[in-house]
Design an enzyme around this catalytic site. Structure first.
Site, PDB file in Angstrom:
ATOM      1  CG  HIS A  24      -3.039   6.294  -0.558  1.00  0.00           C
ATOM      2  ND1 HIS A  24      -3.315   4.958  -0.593  1.00  0.00           N
ATOM      3  CD2 HIS A  24      -1.696   6.405  -0.753  1.00  0.00           C
ATOM      4  CE1 HIS A  24      -2.197   4.279  -0.804  1.00  0.00           C
ATOM      5  NE2 HIS A  24      -1.194   5.125  -0.905  1.00  0.00           N
ATOM      6  CE  LYS A  48       5.744  -0.650  -4.334  1.00  0.00           C
ATOM      7  NZ  LYS A  48       4.639   0.174  -3.878  1.00  0.00           N
ATOM      8  NE  ARG A  98       3.639   5.617   4.284  1.00  0.00           N
ATOM      9  CZ  ARG A  98       3.546   4.556   3.486  1.00  0.00           C
ATOM     10  NH1 ARG A  98       2.603   3.674   3.691  1.00  0.00           N
ATOM     11  NH2 ARG A  98       4.401   4.395   2.500  1.00  0.00           N
ATOM     12  CB  SER A 136      -1.062  -0.221  -0.151  1.00  0.00           C
ATOM     13  OG  SER A 136      -1.482   1.065  -0.482  1.00  0.00           O
TER      14      SER A 136
END
Ligand code: ADP
Length: 168
Positions: A24, A48, A98, A136
């Protein structure tokens, strides 16, 4: 009203940033050089999972991380991303890309956002190769199991993780 071509180049970088990683940070570092102002908008987690940090903690730690850069502004993200972009005068939405796995989801989001707000452009940046597989969720898993995550997160994030669960 559509943005004028002469208005300052403001971008909104939205995400949950739970946990904020060097990936990030890499996108923030690139974005702050490309845009006059970069608004980093921290979203309450989607459905999530149980967050590691509360929304307030994530915004606070982001303030510490970006303190050296006056053109980077952390905010809480409320409601639709495109509406937050308009509210902050941002005509760009910045996202990190990514590996291939991000691509379809990011494309779906970008197309949807374009349909909602055609004058807000989505821009994608790739991180440096060392962060391309960093997420993360993997950092969270390593931390949860007691592993050393110091090479994956900025120092203020590491300090916040230690406050949450002091090293013995
Ligand atoms: P979300 O909650 O939208 O999944 P994240 O907080 O996981 O958001 O990520 C926010 C943005 O940062 C997304 O565009 C994501 O692709 C990007 N990002 C996350 N990790 C990396 C990384 N290692 N390198 C580059 N971009 C990243």
């Amino acid at each position: 009203m559509p943005f004028a071509e002469t208005s300052p180049r403001v971008a909104l970088y939205p995400g949950s940033f739970d946990i904020l990683t060097n990936g990030h940070l890499d996108i923030i570092q690139r974005g702050r050089k490309l845009f006059d102002r970069l608004v980093v908008a921290v979203a309450a987690n989607s459905a999530k999972r149980e967050p590691t940090f509360s929304l307030e903690e994530r915004v606070q730690v982001l303030h510490e991380v970006v303190a050296p850069w006056p053109n980077v502004q952390p905010v809480q993200l409320e409601g639709l991303t495109v509406e937050a972009a308009r509210a902050h005068g941002a005509r760009f939405i910045l996202r990190g890309l990514r590996a291939v796995s991000d691509f379809e989801f990011e494309l779906q989001l970008a197309i949807m956002n374009h349909q909602l707000a055609p004058d807000v452009e989505s821009i994608f940046l790739a991180p440096a190769p060392e962060w391309i597989f960093l997420s993360s969720s993997t950092v969270r898993e390593v931390w949860r199991l007691g592993g050393d995550v110091s090479q994956f997160v900025p120092p203020p994030v590491l300090a916040a993780l230690h406050r949450k669960r002091p090293l013995v």
